[in-house]
Structures are given as structure tokens and as C-alpha cells.
Write a protein that holds these residues in place. Sequence first.
Motif, PDB file in Angstrom:
ATOM      1  N   ASN A  72       0.798  -1.221   0.000  1.00  0.00           N
ATOM      2  CA  ASN A  72       0.000   0.000   0.000  1.00  0.00           C
ATOM      3  C   ASN A  72       0.837   1.281   0.000  1.00  0.00           C
ATOM      4  O   ASN A  72       0.280   2.359   0.114  1.00  0.00           O
ATOM      5  CB  ASN A  72      -0.932   0.021   1.215  1.00  0.00           C
ATOM      6  CG  ASN A  72      -1.971  -1.071   1.154  1.00  0.00           C
ATOM      7  OD1 ASN A  72      -2.357  -1.488   0.079  1.00  0.00           O
ATOM      8  ND2 ASN A  72      -2.415  -1.531   2.299  1.00  0.00           N
ATOM      9  N   CYS A  73       2.152   1.170  -0.129  1.00  0.00           N
ATOM     10  CA  CYS A  73       3.016   2.356  -0.057  1.00  0.00           C
ATOM     11  C   CYS A  73       2.660   3.448  -1.065  1.00  0.00           C
ATOM     12  O   CYS A  73       2.575   4.612  -0.688  1.00  0.00           O
ATOM     13  CB  CYS A  73       4.482   1.960  -0.189  1.00  0.00           C
ATOM     14  SG  CYS A  73       5.172   1.390   1.369  1.00  0.00           S
ATOM     15  N   PRO A  74       2.429   3.119  -2.339  1.00  0.00           N
ATOM     16  CA  PRO A  74       2.066   4.197  -3.275  1.00  0.00           C
ATOM     17  C   PRO A  74       0.758   4.886  -2.900  1.00  0.00           C
ATOM     18  O   PRO A  74       0.647   6.109  -2.987  1.00  0.00           O
ATOM     19  CB  PRO A  74       1.938   3.484  -4.628  1.00  0.00           C
ATOM     20  CG  PRO A  74       2.730   2.241  -4.484  1.00  0.00           C
ATOM     21  CD  PRO A  74       2.638   1.856  -3.045  1.00  0.00           C
ATOM     22  N   LEU A  75      -0.221   4.111  -2.460  1.00  0.00           N
ATOM     23  CA  LEU A  75      -1.496   4.701  -2.045  1.00  0.00           C
ATOM     24  C   LEU A  75      -1.349   5.518  -0.769  1.00  0.00           C
ATOM     25  O   LEU A  75      -1.981   6.573  -0.618  1.00  0.00           O
ATOM     26  CB  LEU A  75      -2.551   3.609  -1.858  1.00  0.00           C
ATOM     27  CG  LEU A  75      -3.021   2.913  -3.129  1.00  0.00           C
ATOM     28  CD1 LEU A  75      -3.960   1.774  -2.795  1.00  0.00           C
ATOM     29  CD2 LEU A  75      -3.687   3.904  -4.057  1.00  0.00           C
ATOM     30  N   LEU A  76      -0.524   5.029   0.154  1.00  0.00           N
ATOM     31  CA  LEU A  76      -0.263   5.800   1.374  1.00  0.00           C
ATOM     32  C   LEU A  76       0.411   7.128   1.045  1.00  0.00           C
ATOM     33  O   LEU A  76       0.062   8.170   1.614  1.00  0.00           O
ATOM     34  CB  LEU A  76       0.597   4.996   2.351  1.00  0.00           C
ATOM     35  CG  LEU A  76      -0.131   3.965   3.194  1.00  0.00           C
ATOM     36  CD1 LEU A  76       0.872   3.109   3.959  1.00  0.00           C
ATOM     37  CD2 LEU A  76      -1.075   4.654   4.159  1.00  0.00           C
TER      38      LEU A  76
END
Length: 124
Positions: A78-82
Motif C-alpha cells: 500500500n506504499c504508493p497509495l499511502l
Amino acid sequence: SLIDKSFLAPSDNEAFKNACFSITHWLRNNTRDNKLVQEENILYGFYKNLLSFRITGIIFAVLAILFLLFSTSSIFPNCPLLFFNSTLLLFWLFGVNDNIFSTLSEKYAYALLGAIDSIEILNN
């Protein structure tokens, strides 16, 4: 004296408020064809809408971040969304504020006043 005494305390005077409303309404209606006034009006309206949705934007960004943090056992997928939602949260917190709105309001007012010279008054 040429100055009406009722206009000396404008914040408490209903006649002054009505006169200001009337001239502002007339000025806006007679400067609609001015390109600069149109651009400043669009920018002013867009930012006014952003400001009205500021709290909603903050709430949704925080909820999205919390959902992403607690939806999976691993945070890495989820890093890009975070990052995206954190950027949105920063935008709503620091990019949308009353100071910028005040500046845009002044720019719109100056564009309106600057367009006075372009108004053609028809003499009937």
C-alpha cells in the motif's frame, strides 16, 4: 457637506450595505465580457469551493490512510497509495487556507475595479 452623514459608520448602516450590494451587483453584471474578470472569477469560485470542502477532504484523506494502514498485515503493497493519500492530506491541511482565499478575493476585486474603464454605458 457633500457626504451623507449616514455613510460615516458603514458597518452599522443598512443603507450603506444596500448601496455596496447594489453597485457590486451592477459591476459584476457589466464586466462579464472582460476576460481577466472571468478568469479571476473562475479562480475565486474554484478556490471557494475547495475551501468549503476542506474539512471533508481532510476527513476522507485520514480515513483512507487509516484504512490502508489497517487493511493488510503488510504495509508495503500500500506504499504508493499511502504516499498519495498523505500528499492529499498535506494539500488539504496546508494548500487550502483562508490566506490564499483572501488573496484571490482581492485579485478578483482588483480585476473588477480595473474593468471599470472597459464598461460602455449606453445613454438612452
